[in-house]
Motif scaffolding. Structure first.
Motif, mmCIF file in Angstrom:
data_model
loop_
_atom_site.group_PDB
_atom_site.id
_atom_site.type_symbol
_atom_site.label_atom_id
_atom_site.label_comp_id
_atom_site.label_asym_id
_atom_site.label_seq_id
_atom_site.Cartn_x
_atom_site.Cartn_y
_atom_site.Cartn_z
ATOM 1 N N LEU A 97 0.951 -1.223 0.108
ATOM 2 C CA LEU A 97 -0.004 -0.029 0.010
ATOM 3 C C LEU A 97 0.973 1.132 0.014
ATOM 4 O O LEU A 97 1.770 1.127 0.505
ATOM 5 N N LYS A 98 0.585 2.250 -0.618
ATOM 6 C CA LYS A 98 1.361 3.562 -0.660
ATOM 7 C C LYS A 98 0.834 4.406 0.544
ATOM 8 O O LYS A 98 -0.042 4.255 0.997
ATOM 9 N N HIS A 152 -0.577 10.321 -5.366
ATOM 10 C CA HIS A 152 -1.432 9.261 -4.780
ATOM 11 C C HIS A 152 -2.519 9.457 -3.978
ATOM 12 O O HIS A 152 -3.937 8.872 -4.185
ATOM 13 N N ASN A 191 -5.532 -0.962 -2.136
ATOM 14 C CA ASN A 191 -4.488 -0.929 -3.511
ATOM 15 C C ASN A 191 -5.377 -0.567 -4.624
ATOM 16 O O ASN A 191 -6.696 -0.824 -4.487
ATOM 17 N N SER A 192 -4.815 -0.452 -5.948
ATOM 18 C CA SER A 192 -5.592 -0.073 -7.086
ATOM 19 C C SER A 192 -6.408 -1.422 -7.306
ATOM 20 O O SER A 192 -7.523 -1.074 -8.047
#
Lengths: 225, 80
Positions: A97-98, A152, A191-192
């Protein structure tokens, strides 16, 4: 549904999440961080706690442990991953995860039940909740102040990747309902591909009316679906 | 070969600890403080005689573990 809970030195919510998973009919296994392989799992949970005493940065050391390579592989092949509290911090340290979790705005450890709003109910984690449903869930952390770069931040908005936001009892999302200073009141993100959820609040503590409430139950029933 | 690594928070990242330290120093009577940012310091001793190689290695350590590049910058210096 088969689940695995990863246990690090200093994890302290591992038994709570295991109890919640078993109550919701998951076949759960505990996995020690030194293991080199994962049992076949539909869901992997990184539990809360203070892995490695929060040395260096919260989650930094656990994020480089042996089992994490297997968790990353599983995540990339689509396995569902849930990181709660320290688990969320660990997921950001692995890069799955960013963003990152900074020290709380007011420099205090916060342990209380807060309101959060379901921002997206079209995911495998939240399909049993209503959109914009307000939940009361416990938070207990010192580093829960979500921070990320503007790129982000835009991606989170554009791709609807914010899972939960801190709000008040009526659902208003404001600075006053933000317990820890998180950017945009963010309490949890995907996440995406939306197969990974990291969140600071503890749904596993909200599965029984006797000790709290049942606002966390639908997260697990969603996953069971 | 010994190196120091200083890790500091990036400019845009809030530093509540630094702010509390600053406020406390103000309370102690220091009246010309402009700002304080709190960081981390590492001393790293590597068994390597080639400085270029050693610095490359320290760089990798920073990027892999010591520094969170989203919020932190770092500076490597040779000590001896």
């Amino acid at each position: 549904m088969k689940s695995s809970v990863i246990v690090f030195p200093g994890s302290n919510c591992d038994r709570d999440i295991a109890t919640a998973l078993e109550k919701m009919q998951f076949k759960n296994q505990m996995v020690w961080h030194k293991e080199t392989s994962l049992p076949k799992s539909d869901l992997i949970v990184i539990p809360g706690g203070f892995s490695y005493g929060d040395y260096l940065r919260s989650g930094a050391i656990a994020g480089k442990s042996i089992i994490i390579d297997e968790v990353i592989k599983a995540a990339n092949s689509g396995c569902l991953i849930l990181g709660i509290c320290n688990g969320f911090q660990i997921l950001t340290e692995t890069g799955l995860l960013k963003g990152t979790l900074l020290r709380n705005r007011d420099l205090k450890f916060i342990n209380r039940d807060v309101n959060i709003k379901v921002m997206n109910n079209e995911t495998k984690f939240t399909s049993k909740y209503k959109l914009n449903e307000i939940l009361k869930i416990n938070i207990a952390h010192n580093e829960g102040n979500f921070f990320t770069d503007s790129k982000h931040r835009d991606q989170l908005k554009k791709e609807n990747l914010v899972a939960f936001k801190y709000c008040d009892e009526k659902g208003n999302i404001s600075e006053g309902s933000n317990p820890n200073g998180s950017i945009d009141n963010i309490a949890g993100i995907y996440n995406s591909k939306k197969n990974i959820l990291g969140m600071m609040p503890h749904p596993e503590r909200m599965i029984d009316q006797i000790i709290s409430n049942t606002d966390g139950v639908n997260l697990f029933t969603s996953l069971m679906n | 070969m010994k190196f120091s690594v200083i890790v500091t928070l990036k400019k845009d990242v809030l530093d509540p600890q630094g702010k509390v330290v600053l406020n406390t120093l103000v309370n102690l009577g220091i009246d010309n403080l402009k700002s304080i940012r709190q960081g981390k310091y590492f001393e790293i001793d590597v068994d390597e005689v080639d400085q270029v190689k050693a610095e490359k290695q320290i760089n990798q350590m920073c990027e892999k573990l010591l520094v969170n590049l989203i919020i932190e910058n770092y500076k490597i210096s040779k000590i001896k």
